[in-house]
Motif scaffolding. Structure first.
Motif, mmCIF file in Angstrom:
data_model
loop_
_atom_site.group_PDB
_atom_site.id
_atom_site.type_symbol
_atom_site.label_atom_id
_atom_site.label_comp_id
_atom_site.label_asym_id
_atom_site.label_seq_id
_atom_site.Cartn_x
_atom_site.Cartn_y
_atom_site.Cartn_z
ATOM 1 N N ASP A 128 -3.790 -11.799 3.226
ATOM 2 C CA ASP A 128 -2.582 -11.042 3.596
ATOM 3 C C ASP A 128 -2.535 -9.690 2.895
ATOM 4 O OD1 ASP A 128 -2.218 -11.941 1.041
ATOM 5 O OD2 ASP A 128 -0.108 -12.483 1.299
ATOM 6 N N ARG A 129 -3.688 -9.167 2.531
ATOM 7 C CA ARG A 129 -3.720 -7.898 1.791
ATOM 8 C C ARG A 129 -4.597 -6.870 2.501
ATOM 9 N NH1 ARG A 129 -3.676 -9.612 -4.497
ATOM 10 N NH2 ARG A 129 -1.973 -11.101 -4.297
ATOM 11 N N ILE A 130 -4.037 -5.692 2.661
ATOM 12 C CA ILE A 130 -4.822 -4.584 3.208
ATOM 13 C C ILE A 130 -5.226 -3.691 2.044
ATOM 14 C CG2 ILE A 130 -4.730 -2.483 4.603
ATOM 15 C CD1 ILE A 130 -2.946 -3.929 6.547
ATOM 16 N N TYR A 131 -6.514 -3.390 1.977
ATOM 17 C CA TYR A 131 -7.032 -2.518 0.920
ATOM 18 C C TYR A 131 -7.458 -1.189 1.534
ATOM 19 C CZ TYR A 131 -7.216 -6.604 -2.130
ATOM 20 O OH TYR A 131 -6.890 -7.696 -2.886
ATOM 21 N N LEU A 132 -7.149 -0.135 0.810
ATOM 22 C CA LEU A 132 -7.505 1.203 1.246
ATOM 23 C C LEU A 132 -8.156 1.888 0.043
ATOM 24 C CD1 LEU A 132 -6.978 2.868 3.839
ATOM 25 C CD2 LEU A 132 -4.790 3.540 2.860
ATOM 26 N N GLU A 133 -9.460 2.116 0.150
ATOM 27 C CA GLU A 133 -10.158 2.781 -0.960
ATOM 28 C C GLU A 133 -10.408 4.230 -0.588
ATOM 29 O OE1 GLU A 133 -13.511 0.878 -3.364
ATOM 30 O OE2 GLU A 133 -14.573 2.428 -2.236
ATOM 31 N N ILE A 134 -10.012 5.123 -1.492
ATOM 32 C CA ILE A 134 -10.135 6.561 -1.230
ATOM 33 C C ILE A 134 -10.967 7.169 -2.362
ATOM 34 C CG2 ILE A 134 -8.868 8.714 -0.828
ATOM 35 C CD1 ILE A 134 -6.417 6.872 -0.112
ATOM 36 N N ARG A 135 -12.092 7.780 -1.994
ATOM 37 C CA ARG A 135 -13.006 8.320 -3.007
ATOM 38 C C ARG A 135 -13.216 9.825 -2.815
ATOM 39 N NH1 ARG A 135 -17.979 6.586 -1.833
ATOM 40 N NH2 ARG A 135 -17.423 5.304 -0.056
ATOM 41 N N ASP A 136 -13.356 10.517 -3.951
ATOM 42 C CA ASP A 136 -13.736 11.930 -3.893
ATOM 43 C C ASP A 136 -14.646 12.230 -5.067
ATOM 44 O OD1 ASP A 136 -10.768 12.077 -5.378
ATOM 45 O OD2 ASP A 136 -12.217 13.514 -6.189
ATOM 46 N N SER A 137 -15.395 13.314 -4.963
ATOM 47 C CA SER A 137 -16.326 13.695 -6.030
ATOM 48 C C SER A 137 -15.811 14.912 -6.786
ATOM 49 C CB SER A 137 -17.700 14.001 -5.423
ATOM 50 O OG SER A 137 -18.171 12.884 -4.710
ATOM 51 N N GLY A 138 -14.518 15.074 -6.795
ATOM 52 C CA GLY A 138 -13.919 16.241 -7.443
ATOM 53 C C GLY A 138 -13.628 16.023 -8.920
ATOM 54 N N ILE A 139 -12.755 16.860 -9.450
ATOM 55 C CA ILE A 139 -12.374 16.815 -10.863
ATOM 56 C C ILE A 139 -11.828 15.429 -11.196
ATOM 57 C CG2 ILE A 139 -10.686 17.727 -12.529
ATOM 58 C CD1 ILE A 139 -10.801 20.366 -10.946
ATOM 59 N N PRO A 140 -12.289 14.828 -12.307
ATOM 60 C CA PRO A 140 -11.755 13.503 -12.671
ATOM 61 C C PRO A 140 -10.232 13.542 -12.791
ATOM 62 C CG PRO A 140 -13.618 14.063 -14.058
ATOM 63 C CD PRO A 140 -13.283 15.298 -13.270
#
Lengths: 115, 141
Positions: free
Chosen positions: B74-86
């Motif tokens: 019952d869980r939706i996961y949304l992973e958002i990645r970027d290679s910018g400034i920590p």
């Protein structure tokens, strides 16, 4: 975002239509605050922002709303909100907007509150 | 247990691309019985996080945002990645609307809204990337 402007009983009513968010801002340089400030310069002192046709608002939209309110307040004017959808109301509630800006269920109630 | 195959999407870190990310989300959850409010919270969180990355992660104004979405029970996961400034958004302070007014700020609420609307908000710095995983429990899948 489209804006429709009307004046009723000396009250400046700004009706908005669309999504109030940053993505659209560069293409639409008109903001709530800009329109409110123009009317403040003309001496208007009563404002209603009608959100009836706004179905999405992000933090940028909240920022524009708050900036409009502050501009009005700084000139001694009053700014109120009407006709929030459930989604917009949800965001405004989480941001604490009802603590600072009066919200009415419909435009008529907001107009009456100025009398 | 219903599972949604993991779906991936990449956009350029530009404001005009956010609509494509939203469309990806809409298409990915199509067929799930999300309430209007559940979808709105996911949609707004995605918009806020992408906007933040676009405005602040890439000072040279060039980069990408990678999005993955999956469903587990019952869980939706949304992973958002970027290679910018920590940047660790879990450390952002809860803003106070009255302080924002006093300071005349226009921003500061985006991360707060996203974090508030999700049931999980986890950050990792992994292989030179900011990896933010949002999780939303949903009532009826």
């Amino acid at each position: 975002m489209n804006f429709i402007i009307e004046e009723k009983d000396g009250i400046f009513i700004l009706r908005m239509q669309g999504e109030l968010r940053l993505t659209e801002a560069p293409a639409h340089s008109i903001t709530m605050q800009k329109l409110v400030k123009e009317q403040l310069e003309l001496g208007k002192a009563k404002f209603i922002l009608d959100f009836k046709r706004v179905d999405f608002i992000d933090s940028y939209g909240i920022g524009d709303l708050v900036a409009s309110y502050v501009s009005a307040q700084n000139k001694g004017a009053k700014l109120k909100i009407a006709n929030l959808s459930l989604k917009v109301r949800l965001v405004l509630n989480y941001c604490g907007i009802p603590k600072i800006i009066e919200i009415f269920d419909d435009e008529e109630s907001a107009v009456k509150s100025f009398r | 247990m219903k599972r949604l195959p993991m779906e991936s999407f990449t956009i350029a870190a530009q404001l005009a691309e956010i609509d494509r990310a939203r469309e990806f989300l809409r298409n990915s959850v199509r067929g799930l019985a999300l309430s209007e409010e559940e979808f709105f919270k996911l949609d707004l969180s995605l918009v806020e996080i992408c906007t933040n990355i676009i405005l602040y992660a890439y000072p040279e104004k060039k980069g990408e945002i990678h999005i993955e979405i999956w469903l587990d029970s019952d869980r939706i996961y949304l992973e958002i990645r970027d290679s910018g400034i920590p940047f660790d958004p879990t450390q952002a302070q809860k803003p106070d609307i009255e302080d924002i007014i006093k300071a005349g700020q226009k921003g500061g609420l985006g991360i707060y809204l996203s974090r508030t609307f999700m049931d999980g908000f986890d950050y990792q710095r992994r292989k030179g990337q900011n990896v933010l995983t949002l999780m939303k429990k949903v009532k009826s899948i």
